[in-house]
Scaffold this active site. Structure first.
Site, PDB file in Angstrom:
ATOM      1  N   ALA A  62       0.831  -1.211   0.000  1.00  0.00           N
ATOM      2  CA  ALA A  62       0.000   0.000   0.000  1.00  0.00           C
ATOM      3  C   ALA A  62       0.862   1.256   0.000  1.00  0.00           C
ATOM      4  O   ALA A  62       1.985   1.261   0.513  1.00  0.00           O
ATOM      5  CB  ALA A  62      -0.893  -0.004   1.241  1.00  0.00           C
ATOM      6  N   ASP A  65       0.114   3.159  -5.068  1.00  0.00           N
ATOM      7  CA  ASP A  65      -1.022   3.512  -5.921  1.00  0.00           C
ATOM      8  C   ASP A  65      -2.199   3.871  -4.997  1.00  0.00           C
ATOM      9  O   ASP A  65      -3.184   3.140  -4.903  1.00  0.00           O
ATOM     10  CB  ASP A  65      -1.360   2.349  -6.847  1.00  0.00           C
ATOM     11  CG  ASP A  65      -2.252   2.788  -8.002  1.00  0.00           C
ATOM     12  OD1 ASP A  65      -2.651   3.978  -8.029  1.00  0.00           O
ATOM     13  OD2 ASP A  65      -2.564   1.954  -8.870  1.00  0.00           O
ATOM     14  N   THR A  86      -3.464   3.797   1.076  1.00  0.00           N
ATOM     15  CA  THR A  86      -4.554   3.921   2.011  1.00  0.00           C
ATOM     16  C   THR A  86      -5.574   4.945   1.532  1.00  0.00           C
ATOM     17  O   THR A  86      -5.214   6.070   1.154  1.00  0.00           O
ATOM     18  CB  THR A  86      -4.030   4.320   3.411  1.00  0.00           C
ATOM     19  OG1 THR A  86      -3.291   3.247   3.931  1.00  0.00           O
ATOM     20  CG2 THR A  86      -5.147   4.672   4.369  1.00  0.00           C
ATOM     21  N   ASN A 111       8.962   8.569   5.025  1.00  0.00           N
ATOM     22  CA  ASN A 111       7.805   9.323   4.538  1.00  0.00           C
ATOM     23  C   ASN A 111       6.910   9.741   5.692  1.00  0.00           C
ATOM     24  O   ASN A 111       6.792   9.052   6.704  1.00  0.00           O
ATOM     25  CB  ASN A 111       7.025   8.513   3.478  1.00  0.00           C
ATOM     26  CG  ASN A 111       5.930   7.670   4.087  1.00  0.00           C
ATOM     27  OD1 ASN A 111       4.829   8.164   4.367  1.00  0.00           O
ATOM     28  ND2 ASN A 111       6.211   6.392   4.336  1.00  0.00           N
ATOM     29  N   PHE A 115      -1.527  10.046   4.601  1.00  0.00           N
ATOM     30  CA  PHE A 115      -2.751   9.581   3.916  1.00  0.00           C
ATOM     31  C   PHE A 115      -3.320  10.637   2.962  1.00  0.00           C
ATOM     32  O   PHE A 115      -4.524  10.930   2.985  1.00  0.00           O
ATOM     33  CB  PHE A 115      -3.848   9.183   4.911  1.00  0.00           C
ATOM     34  CG  PHE A 115      -3.560   7.964   5.747  1.00  0.00           C
ATOM     35  CD1 PHE A 115      -2.553   7.067   5.420  1.00  0.00           C
ATOM     36  CD2 PHE A 115      -4.334   7.694   6.879  1.00  0.00           C
ATOM     37  CE1 PHE A 115      -2.302   5.943   6.205  1.00  0.00           C
ATOM     38  CE2 PHE A 115      -4.099   6.568   7.665  1.00  0.00           C
ATOM     39  CZ  PHE A 115      -3.080   5.705   7.323  1.00  0.00           C
ATOM     40  N   ASN A 177      -5.830  -0.437   8.323  1.00  0.00           N
ATOM     41  CA  ASN A 177      -4.505   0.108   8.603  1.00  0.00           C
ATOM     42  C   ASN A 177      -4.564   0.899   9.902  1.00  0.00           C
ATOM     43  O   ASN A 177      -5.121   1.991   9.939  1.00  0.00           O
ATOM     44  CB  ASN A 177      -4.058   0.989   7.427  1.00  0.00           C
ATOM     45  CG  ASN A 177      -2.687   1.588   7.655  1.00  0.00           C
ATOM     46  OD1 ASN A 177      -2.006   1.242   8.614  1.00  0.00           O
ATOM     47  ND2 ASN A 177      -2.288   2.486   6.775  1.00  0.00           N
ATOM     48  N   SER A 180       0.003   3.246  10.501  1.00  0.00           N
ATOM     49  CA  SER A 180       0.786   4.328   9.905  1.00  0.00           C
ATOM     50  C   SER A 180       1.216   5.283  11.007  1.00  0.00           C
ATOM     51  O   SER A 180       0.409   5.662  11.857  1.00  0.00           O
ATOM     52  CB  SER A 180      -0.035   5.083   8.867  1.00  0.00           C
ATOM     53  OG  SER A 180       0.606   6.318   8.593  1.00  0.00           O
ATOM     54  N   ASN A 182       1.927   8.357  10.617  1.00  0.00           N
ATOM     55  CA  ASN A 182       1.785   9.744  10.178  1.00  0.00           C
ATOM     56  C   ASN A 182       0.401  10.356  10.361  1.00  0.00           C
ATOM     57  O   ASN A 182       0.145  11.458   9.904  1.00  0.00           O
ATOM     58  CB  ASN A 182       2.212   9.855   8.712  1.00  0.00           C
ATOM     59  CG  ASN A 182       3.639   9.388   8.521  1.00  0.00           C
ATOM     60  OD1 ASN A 182       4.514   9.779   9.278  1.00  0.00           O
ATOM     61  ND2 ASN A 182       3.860   8.510   7.546  1.00  0.00           N
ATOM     62  N   THR A 183      -0.510   9.635  10.995  1.00  0.00           N
ATOM     63  CA  THR A 183      -1.803  10.211  11.392  1.00  0.00           C
ATOM     64  C   THR A 183      -1.831  10.190  12.915  1.00  0.00           C
ATOM     65  O   THR A 183      -1.730   9.109  13.509  1.00  0.00           O
ATOM     66  CB  THR A 183      -2.978   9.376  10.819  1.00  0.00           C
ATOM     67  OG1 THR A 183      -2.954   9.476   9.399  1.00  0.00           O
ATOM     68  CG2 THR A 183      -4.326   9.871  11.333  1.00  0.00           C
ATOM     69  N   LYS A 215      -3.228  -4.482   9.437  1.00  0.00           N
ATOM     70  CA  LYS A 215      -1.800  -4.187   9.191  1.00  0.00           C
ATOM     71  C   LYS A 215      -1.186  -3.588  10.443  1.00  0.00           C
ATOM     72  O   LYS A 215      -1.690  -2.598  10.974  1.00  0.00           O
ATOM     73  CB  LYS A 215      -1.659  -3.225   8.015  1.00  0.00           C
ATOM     74  CG  LYS A 215      -0.209  -2.934   7.641  1.00  0.00           C
ATOM     75  CD  LYS A 215      -0.103  -2.295   6.275  1.00  0.00           C
ATOM     76  CE  LYS A 215       1.316  -1.959   5.902  1.00  0.00           C
ATOM     77  NZ  LYS A 215       1.425  -1.415   4.539  1.00  0.00           N
ATOM     78  N   ASN A 244       4.142  -2.315   8.693  1.00  0.00           N
ATOM     79  CA  ASN A 244       4.169  -0.958   8.166  1.00  0.00           C
ATOM     80  C   ASN A 244       5.583  -0.387   8.375  1.00  0.00           C
ATOM     81  O   ASN A 244       6.498  -1.113   8.765  1.00  0.00           O
ATOM     82  CB  ASN A 244       3.103  -0.123   8.890  1.00  0.00           C
ATOM     83  CG  ASN A 244       2.500   0.933   7.980  1.00  0.00           C
ATOM     84  OD1 ASN A 244       3.219   1.668   7.304  1.00  0.00           O
ATOM     85  ND2 ASN A 244       1.176   1.017   7.954  1.00  0.00           N
ATOM     86  N   GLY A 291      11.417  -4.195   3.710  1.00  0.00           N
ATOM     87  CA  GLY A 291      12.796  -4.413   3.267  1.00  0.00           C
ATOM     88  C   GLY A 291      12.993  -5.558   2.300  1.00  0.00           C
ATOM     89  O   GLY A 291      14.095  -6.100   2.190  1.00  0.00           O
ATOM     90  N   THR A 313       9.540   0.002  -1.243  1.00  0.00           N
ATOM     91  CA  THR A 313      10.748   0.832  -1.322  1.00  0.00           C
ATOM     92  C   THR A 313      11.757   0.318  -2.350  1.00  0.00           C
ATOM     93  O   THR A 313      12.363   1.109  -3.094  1.00  0.00           O
ATOM     94  CB  THR A 313      11.399   0.928   0.074  1.00  0.00           C
ATOM     95  OG1 THR A 313      10.419   1.481   0.970  1.00  0.00           O
ATOM     96  CG2 THR A 313      12.632   1.804   0.058  1.00  0.00           C
TER      97      THR A 313
HETATM   98  C1  LIG Z   1       6.092   6.562   0.443  1.00  0.00           C
HETATM   99  C2  LIG Z   1       5.392   5.481   1.190  1.00  0.00           C
HETATM  100  C3  LIG Z   1       4.023   5.587   1.412  1.00  0.00           C
HETATM  101  C4  LIG Z   1       3.349   4.576   2.118  1.00  0.00           C
HETATM  102  N1  LIG Z   1       2.007   4.695   2.297  1.00  0.00           N
HETATM  103  C5  LIG Z   1       1.340   3.694   2.920  1.00  0.00           C
HETATM  104  C6  LIG Z   1      -0.061   3.761   3.066  1.00  0.00           C
HETATM  105  O1  LIG Z   1      -0.718   4.686   2.597  1.00  0.00           O
HETATM  106  N2  LIG Z   1      -0.672   2.748   3.749  1.00  0.00           N
HETATM  107  C7  LIG Z   1       0.009   1.683   4.267  1.00  0.00           C
HETATM  108  O2  LIG Z   1      -0.594   0.790   4.845  1.00  0.00           O
HETATM  109  N3  LIG Z   1       1.354   1.586   4.110  1.00  0.00           N
HETATM  110  C8  LIG Z   1       2.022   2.557   3.462  1.00  0.00           C
HETATM  111  N4  LIG Z   1       3.372   2.460   3.305  1.00  0.00           N
HETATM  112  C9  LIG Z   1       4.079   1.311   3.909  1.00  0.00           C
HETATM  113  C10 LIG Z   1       4.302   0.179   2.907  1.00  0.00           C
HETATM  114  O3  LIG Z   1       3.075  -0.325   2.434  1.00  0.00           O
HETATM  115  C11 LIG Z   1       5.119  -0.963   3.542  1.00  0.00           C
HETATM  116  O4  LIG Z   1       4.356  -1.548   4.584  1.00  0.00           O
HETATM  117  C12 LIG Z   1       6.444  -0.497   4.115  1.00  0.00           C
HETATM  118  O5  LIG Z   1       7.014   0.523   3.337  1.00  0.00           O
HETATM  119  C13 LIG Z   1       7.449  -1.651   4.236  1.00  0.00           C
HETATM  120  O6  LIG Z   1       7.750  -2.194   2.959  1.00  0.00           O
HETATM  121  P1  LIG Z   1       9.041  -1.743   2.085  1.00  0.00           P
HETATM  122  O7  LIG Z   1      10.235  -1.773   3.006  1.00  0.00           O
HETATM  123  O8  LIG Z   1       9.114  -2.750   0.977  1.00  0.00           O
HETATM  124  O9  LIG Z   1       8.757  -0.388   1.570  1.00  0.00           O
HETATM  125  C14 LIG Z   1       4.070   3.452   2.604  1.00  0.00           C
HETATM  126  C15 LIG Z   1       5.445   3.350   2.358  1.00  0.00           C
HETATM  127  C16 LIG Z   1       6.106   4.334   1.662  1.00  0.00           C
HETATM  128  C17 LIG Z   1       7.590   4.192   1.416  1.00  0.00           C
END
Ligand SMILES: Cc1cc2nc3c(=O)[nH]c(=O)nc-3n(C[C@H](O)[C@H](O)[C@H](O)COP(=O)(O)O)c2cc1C
Length: 335
Positions: A62, A65, A86, A111, A115, A177, A180, A182-183, A215, A244, A291, A313
């Protein structure tokens, strides 16, 4: 060296991270409009999980997109499923920019998007258009739900239920979710009582029995994980996404540090530990995230107890060829 690392990445990395993201999404969305009908199913080894069939175990996490603007394009990259959102009940702009930061040496991102999204109604309208135009992707679609920023924590359950009501006919699975960073206050909803309230509210709306996953954050203590898994499964949660982004920035050099959630390579080990802890208690499936940038990293999460995995990422650092490569290597390893 791939075309991505030789040409595209140097170009994109000269732009501000969010500008590069927007440009990439616009290209993918344009592509989805033009070619969306002809994208074949991705390869790999099919699996069934919470009643849904997946062509392979690797999905898009998530946040990439958020508004489902490029929905039909993801199977082209080899992904076996995509999670949009989200999405929140109310449209909202997110935090002020800049709010997305690259840490190339650490292969990580920070980040604090907050949301930013067009809201559940707009998402439902877009998903209707994708469906009616014959461009609905040939892979399962998950929809990740969050709480609107202006909604008080006490009214969170109704806020999630509003989004679910608008979107329940579209998702192959849904995600609550509550993780996060950030909320403000969102992570407090991981407390057993709060989570129970949200899951009960969704259950009342869930007349077609869609799978509803939760999540979780990598920053929970072990006992916190045990509590959330036990209470979530008692309320009928269909599965877990671990994890997350993290608030543990110990891998970040102080000069590079920013407020927000850290993702990518520094999260890998902790996320795997959380998958293992959840697996020890849960009786429902787990989607592992955090990761993952190679077949070995995906395998690590699967061996820790995940049934499916997701990444975000590493796509920024390794480019669009990565998902297909991981899926091929996983298949070859087990052949
Ligand atoms: C720029 C960014 C925006 C994200 N936005 C969301 C989000 O809106 N909702 C959510 O559940 N996770 C969000 N995530 C978390 C990812 O879905 C994922 O759980 C997390 O980045 C760990 O995976 P990764 O290390 O492969 O990035 C975001 C991650 C990034 C880097």
């Amino acid at each position: 060296m791939s075309i991505y690392s030789a040409i595209l990445r140097p170009f994109l990395f000269r732009l501000a991270p969010e500008t590069a993201h927007e440009m990439t999404m616009k290209m993918l969305a344009a592509f989805a409009q033009v070619a969306g009908r002809r994208i074949p199913a991705p390869g790999g080894q099919p699996v069934s999980c919470f009643g849904v069939k997946f062509p392979n175990v690797l999905g898009l996490a998530a946040g990439m997109d958020k508004n489902a603007t490029a929905l039909p394009a993801w199977p082209l990259l080899g992904f076996g499923f995509v999670e949009v959102g989200t999405v929140t009940a109310l449209a909202q702009p997110g935090n002020p920019r800049p709010r997305l930061f690259r840490l190339p040496r650490q292969r990580a991102l920070i980040n604090r998007m907050g949301f930013n999204n067009e809201g559940a109604e707009a998402m439902a309208a877009r998903l209707t258009r994708w469906r009616e135009s014959g461009r609905w992707p040939c892979i399962p679609v998950g929809i990740n739900l969050g709480k609107s920023k202006v909604t008080p924590l006490d009214n969170a359950a109704e806020d999630y239920a509003t989004s679910f009501r608008l979107l329940k006919n579209f998702g192959d699975y849904f995600v609550v979710n509550v993780s996060s960073p950030n909320t403000p206050g969102l992570r407090d909803l991981q407390a057993a009582d709060q989570l129970r309230g949200i899951l009960r509210a969704l259950k009342r709306e869930n007349d077609t029995g869609r799978p509803i996953l939760v999540k979780i954050a990598p920053d929970l203590a072990d006992e916190g994980i045990d509590d959330i898994v036990t209470s979530g499964e008692e309320e009928g949660a269909s599965g877990w996404i671990a994890t997350n982004t993290t608030l543990n920035h110990s891998a970040v050099p102080p000069a590079m540090d920013q407020q927000g959630g850290l993702s990518g390579r520094p999260l890998r080990e902790r996320a795997t530990e959380v998958v293992r802890r959840v697996a020890a208690i849960a009786s429902r499936p787990i989607i592992g995230a955090g990761g993952i940038s190679c077949a070995g990293c995906a395998r690590e999460k699967l061996q820790a107890g995940a049934s499916l995995v997701q990444l975000y990422t590493s796509l920024i650092y390794e480019g669009p060829g990565l998902p297909r490569r991981i899926v091929r290597e996983l298949r070859d390893e087990s052949a």
